[in-house]
Design an enzyme around this catalytic site. Structure first.
Site, PDB file in Angstrom:
ATOM      1  N   ASP A 183       3.639   4.782   9.167  1.00 26.87           N
ATOM      2  CA  ASP A 183       3.745   3.395   9.619  1.00 26.87           C
ATOM      3  C   ASP A 183       4.862   3.198  10.632  1.00 26.87           C
ATOM      4  O   ASP A 183       5.937   2.686  10.324  1.00 26.87           O
ATOM      5  CB  ASP A 183       3.952   2.461   8.415  1.00 26.87           C
ATOM      6  CG  ASP A 183       2.678   2.336   7.601  1.00 26.87           C
ATOM      7  OD1 ASP A 183       1.932   3.333   7.549  1.00 26.87           O
ATOM      8  OD2 ASP A 183       2.416   1.263   7.042  1.00 26.87           O
ATOM      9  N   ASP A 240       0.816  -1.217   0.000  1.00 27.38           N
ATOM     10  CA  ASP A 240       0.000   0.000   0.000  1.00 27.38           C
ATOM     11  C   ASP A 240       0.849   1.266   0.000  1.00 27.38           C
ATOM     12  O   ASP A 240       0.305   2.372  -0.072  1.00 27.38           O
ATOM     13  CB  ASP A 240      -0.991  -0.010   1.172  1.00 27.38           C
ATOM     14  CG  ASP A 240      -0.308  -0.157   2.528  1.00 27.38           C
ATOM     15  OD1 ASP A 240       0.626  -0.977   2.640  1.00 27.38           O
ATOM     16  OD2 ASP A 240      -0.706   0.538   3.471  1.00 27.38           O
TER      17      ASP A 240
END
Lengths: 319, 319
Positions: free
Chosen positions: B213, B67
Site C-alpha cells: 500500500d 484489510d
C-alpha cells in the site's frame, strides 16, 4: 408464501478449523437480511453464498466471545466502501457497545453514522420489528451475558379468494379491509357477503429460534415453546456432559431434550467442538431423543422454515 | 542453508473477494514465524497452509486499514485458547496502539500479558532482531502512516572446511573463533594456518522487502536498494495510474520501475484490485519493465528467498 429461510454461514465453535467457520447465520425474510452472530470471516461467507450486503438491516450478536462477533468490524468496513451503505442496527449485549463503537469509529468512520448499536435488554423482549416479523430476545445461560433470538412472523392477514372477489366485482380499494376480517356489502342489491364467504384462514405464522452457546436449561425450552424450527448448540456428545457444563455448553442429547420440551417442529444442531470431524454422531445422539427431524448444520445449508415445519406431521409431546 | 521463505496468506485488496484474501504473509526464518500484516481470516489461512501458531514471535502491521489488521484480535484470541501462548510482539503504527490494546484486553484477556504492542518509529530503523536476522522498518507513502519492512540476514560466519579441520585435528572449542575469522596456530610445530586456508566465504546474506500500500516513490527504491526479493503492491494496471495516485496505490508498471531502481533480484506483485480476476496482465505489464523474474503472488504460494535470488543471474542495472 413469503420467503423465510436461514443460511448457515458458520457452525463451528471457538477454535477455527478448516471444516467449520465461526458462528454466523443469515435470516432471509421477504427482501431483508438479518444476521445472527458474526464471527471472523462472515463477510467472505456471505459472498460465497450470495447473501446481498445491501439488504442487511439488522445484526444480532448473541454474546461477546470473539468467535461470535469479530467479523463485525470487517463487515462494516466493507459496507463503508459501498456507495450506499444503508442504515444497519447492531443489537448486542450492553457490555460490548463501548468497544464496538470505538472499533467502528476507528476502522470504518464512513459507515459510523449509518450504524446504530443497541443494547439488548434483559428478560424476554421484542427488540426489532418489521411489517411481518418480530424478533424476540431471551436469556441464554453461558459464561457471560448471552441472548437467544426468536424470529416470529406476525399473525398474517386472511387470504382473499381472488377469483370470487373479481367475479363479485369487489373494488380493489376495499380488499385490504376484507383481508383484515371485514364483511362486504354489495351496493347493487344490499346483500352482505360474510368474511367467511370471501376469505380462507391464512397460513399459520412461522417461527425460528436461535440458541447459541448455552447450558441446556428448562427456561430456554419455555422461552421458545412452540417454535417451528430451533437451532440449539450441541458442542459435545453426552459423554462430555461434565465438560459441557463447565464451559457453559450443551451436549447433543441435552439440545434434543430442550427442543422436545419446547415442542419444536425441527431441531438444527451446530457449534460443534473441533474434536468432531463429522457431525453424524452428534445428530444421531439427538435423533434418539428428539421426535422430529434433526438437521446437522453445515456451512452453505439453507433451511426453509416452511419446509422444515412441514415435517411436523405427528403430534409432538406438549412441553 | 537456513530456512528463509515467505508464504502468501492473502494478496487481495480492501474489498474481500472469493479469489483473494486480505493482506497477510508469513515469514519463516529458521524456526520462527513472523507475520506481516494480518487481514481478517489470517488465522484460517495459517491453518490452511500449516503455519504453526506456536512459532509466531512477531507480527508487523504496515498500516491500520482494516484489510491489513482486522485478523489480529481473532488470531490473538485463538492464541489465548492454547495451552502455552508464547510472548508475541506486535509492531504497528503508534495510532493503533490504544484501540488494539482495548480490543485485546476485551476479547482475549488471557493472552494480553503475553502480547506486547510496540509503535513503529519514524524513519528507517531496525525494529526487531534475532541472532541471524534483523527487521528494518521504512516509510511508505499511502493515505495514512504506513511502513514497509526489510527482513535481512546478518553477515554470516565464514564456512569452516570441516574435513580439513578434522584432518589437522583442530579442537572443536577453537572452531567458532575460526568461523569468526581467526587463524590457527598448530601446537605440535608452531605452524600458522591462515583463516583463508581454513575457511571459505559464507553465502551472501539474503533479504526480503515488503512494500504494501504505497505510491511508487523513489525513496522506497532507495530504502530497499539491493534486496534479493521485493514484494511491491501492484493494485492496478498502468491505465489506472490516476486512480492509483488518488488512492495512494501503485500500478504494476510503477512497481516494476521501483524494483528495478532498487536493483532487486526478483519482484513479487500483489494487492490486486478486485477488478482483476487474474493477475496475468499485471504480471505481464511488470515484466516488460523489470529485468528479473516477476512473480504474481497467490494464496498458498511459498517463495524461497534463496531460490528466488538465484534467478538473479545477469547484471542488473544499478540504482
Amino acid at each position: 408464501m413469503d420467503r423465510f429461510d436461514v443460511t448457515i454461514l458458520g457452525c463451528g465453535s471457538a477454535t477455527p478449523t478448516l471444516r467449520h467457520h465461526p458462528a454466523a447465520q443469515a435470516i432471509n425474510y421477504r427482501d431483508r437480511v438479518m444476521l445472527v452472530d458474526c464471527g471472523e470471516g462472515t463477510q467472505l461467507q456471505m459472498r460465497r453464498y450470495s447473501i446481498p450486503f445491501s439488504r442487511i438491516t439488522d445484526i444480532f450478536i448473541s454474546h461477546l466471545h470473539g468467535d461470535h462477533c469479530l467479523g463485525l468490524p470487517g463487515l462494516l468496513s466493507t459496507l463503508s466502501l459501498q456507495d450506499h451503505p444503508g442504515p444497519v442496527t447492531v443489537h448486542m449485549p450492553a457490555q460490548g457497545i463501548d468497544i464496538f463503537s470505538r472499533m467502528i469509529e476507528f476502522f470504518s468512520p464512513g459507515v459510523a453514522r449509518n450504524v446504530e448499536l443497541k443494547a439488548i435488554p434483559d428478560g424476554i423482549k421484542v427488540i426489532a420489528e418489521t411489517k411481518g416479523l418480530e424478533v424476540v430476545a431471551f436469556p441464554l445461560y453461558h459464561r457471560m451475558p448471552c441472548h437467544g433470538f426468536i424470529f416470529r412472523e406476525k399473525k398474517r392477514q386472511r387470504t382473499l379468494l381472488g377469483d370470487k372477489a373479481d367475479m363479485l366485482g369487489i373494488p380493489h380499494s376495499l380488499r385490504p379491509a376484507i383481508k383484515g376480517g371485514a364483511d362486504w356489502w354489495r351496493p347493487s342489491d344490499g346483500r352482505i357477503f360474510t368474511n367467511a364467504e370471501l376469505t380462507t384462514d391464512p397460513p399459520a405464522p412461522m417461527s425460528y429460534a436461535y440458541c447459541s452457546d448455552t447450558l441446556a436449561d428448562e427456561r430456554v425450552a419455555k422461552a421458545i415453546a412452540g417454535v417451528d424450527v430451533v437451532y440449539h448448540e450441541a458442542t459435545y456428545l453426552d459423554d462430555m456432559a461434565n465438560q459441557a457444563k463447565e464451559r457453559g455448553h450443551s451436549t447433543a442429547a441435552q439440545a434434543a431434550r430442550i427442543a422436545a420440551r419446547a415442542g419444536a417442529g425441527s431441531l438444527v444442531i451446530g457449534h460443534y467442538s473441533k474434536r468432531y470431524h463429522q457431525p453424524d454422531a452428534l445428530a444421531a445422539e439427538a435423533a434418539k431423543i428428539f421426535p422430529g427431524p434433526v438437521i446437522a448444520a453445515d456451512e452453505g445449508m439453507v433451511i426453509e422454515i416452511f419446509n422444515a415445519r412441514r415435517a411436523r406431521a405427528q403430534e409432538l409431546p406438549t412441553p
